[in-house]
Write an enzyme that holds these catalytic residues in place. Structure first.
Site, PDB file in Angstrom:
ATOM      1  N   ASP A   1      -0.690   0.975   2.842  1.00  0.00           N
ATOM      2  CA  ASP A   1      -0.682   0.735   1.401  1.00  0.00           C
ATOM      3  C   ASP A   1       0.229  -0.433   1.049  1.00  0.00           C
ATOM      4  OD1 ASP A   1      -2.529   2.483   0.263  1.00  0.00           O
ATOM      5  OD2 ASP A   1      -1.137   4.160   0.303  1.00  0.00           O
ATOM      6  N   ASN A   2       1.415  -0.432   1.621  1.00  0.00           N
ATOM      7  CA  ASN A   2       2.350  -1.497   1.280  1.00  0.00           C
ATOM      8  C   ASN A   2       2.001  -2.818   1.955  1.00  0.00           C
ATOM      9  OD1 ASN A   2       4.122   1.113   0.676  1.00  0.00           O
ATOM     10  ND2 ASN A   2       4.917  -0.605  -0.487  1.00  0.00           N
TER      11      ASN A   2
END
Length: 398
Positions: free
Chosen positions: A168-169
């Protein structure tokens, strides 16, 4: 307002982590970010643990620095409000499944009619095209199909995910970089048309792994798990010290190998032809790692770190967050900083990365309550009167 992106305006209508993380990065660098959530329930990330006194702590980080409003884009009046506010924004970030905004009357033609130079970042699991385009996605899906999970874990063990949604990051980073690239084009040509950025979070994870495709293409190899043993440098692994701590060793160059050997009192290894260069050392990795593991196991952490510092070697203690907080270098750098918070007065989170000397950045405040900026935003920026705002609230549009 501070930071090199001061003056940039971003509208974040994305949910969970990846898209909002991209928006938060732009906010870190000075952009004004307005986040719109569904009235009543808000972004699903508000339900992610950990919580304190019912308040979501993760939320406060991923949505730091943002102004928070509510808006139901599924309702025609909500879609109309979005189009009305778009001329005030440079960037729109969304992560709905492909075609969702189109069904609500918010296709790219409508968005660009409202704001011709708008940069639209679309973050999805698999991209806007292809047979998987409509599949749902979460970090574990991207990590599994992007190749990261396959590489993680012991050689004979099961594939493993990290204890955090890394993909996600990673996707948020690529999203922010993509936005900045599009903005550079507009900076060079103010008359450039708007841009649509198709961010596949699975492809972002694959890109993180860098050389795997070329290795498979040219050598026919499928890289496998190797636990903590490094597959492209030796000696390099995780060792336990005599007092029960863990350290990680690195260093692929001849000079660093020599420094590491001197740290453990084994200068004789430097001239050994089996270890003449990095490729040779990788071929004898098990033997070398055994030597370093045995030495570390006979000494306490303080002695291990002191020996490697004295020799210029490359070993590091494996930190938990409590040790990160206590480390003198990271404290001197303010790598973790205090941020104003409406619930707890102040909270601590990772500082802005990287640092800008000429246009310093700051995290203005943590992520706040659902719709906390509704009245101010709709009254000041869209010039809606209080009665109109109240009617929108009653109708569930905001």
């Amino acid at each position: 307002m501070t930071g090199p992106l001061t003056g940039l305006r971003v509208l974040d209508i994305a949910t969970i982590i990846a898209g909002p993380s991209a928006a938060a990065l732009l906010g870190d660098y000075g952009a004004t970010v307005v986040k719109a959530e569904l009235p009543g329930s808000g972004d699903g990330a508000r339900d992610f643990p950990p919580h304190k006194n019912g308040k979501p702590l993760w939320w406060k980080v991923t949505n730091r620095g943002k102004r928070l409003i509510t808006l139901d884009l599924r309702k025609p009046e909500g879609a109309a409000l979005l189009l009305k506010m778009l001329p005030q924004f440079d960037v729109l970030i969304e992560n709905f499944r492909p075609g969702t905004l189109d069904r609500w009357g918010l296709d790219k033609a409508a968005l660009w009619a409202a704001q011709p130079s708008l940069v639209i970042l679309r973050a999805t699991g698999f991209g806007q095209t292809g047979p998987y385009r409509n599949r749902p996605g979460f970090a574990r899906v991207f990590e599994a199909m992007g190749g990261l999970t396959h590489l993680t874990g012991e050689a004979e063990g099961e594939p493993m995910h990290a204890g955090y949604p890394v993909a996600d990051n990673v996707g948020g980073l690529f999203g922010a970089v993509g936005v900045l690239a599009a903005l550079w084009r507009r900076a060079r040509d103010p008359n450039a048309p708007g841009e649509e950025i198709d961010l596949s979070l699975t492809e972002a994870t694959l890109k993180l792994l860098e050389f795997l495709p070329i290795e498979h293409d040219q050598l026919g190899a499928v890289r496998q798990r190797s636990g903590n043993a490094n597959q492209y440098s030796a000696p390099a692994a995780v060792y336990r010290t005599g007092d029960g701590h863990w350290v990680s060793l690195a260093g692929s160059t001849n000079a660093l190998f020599a420094a590491n050997c001197r740290a453990i009192g084994r200068a004789d290894l430097i001239a050994d032809p089996r270890f003449a260069n990095n490729s040779a050392r990788v071929a004898h990795a098990a033997e070398l790692n055994g030597v370093f593991a045995q030495w570390c196991g006979r000494h306490p952490l303080s002695a291990v770190l002191a020996a490697f510092e004295a020799s210029g070697g490359t070993i590091a203690p494996i930190y938990g967050i409590d040790q990160i907080e206590a480390d003198p270098h990271l404290r001197a750098r303010q790598a973790i900083c205090d941020v104003p918070d409406a619930d707890f007065g102040r909270v601590r989170m990772a500082n802005v990365v990287p640092r800008f000397a000429g246009a310093p950045c700051e995290i203005r405040h943590s992520g706040g309550a659902l719709g906390q900026d509704n009245a101010d935003f709709y009254r000041r920026e869209l010039a809606l009167d209080p009665e109109h705002i109240e009617r929108l609230q009653t109708a569930g549009v905001i």
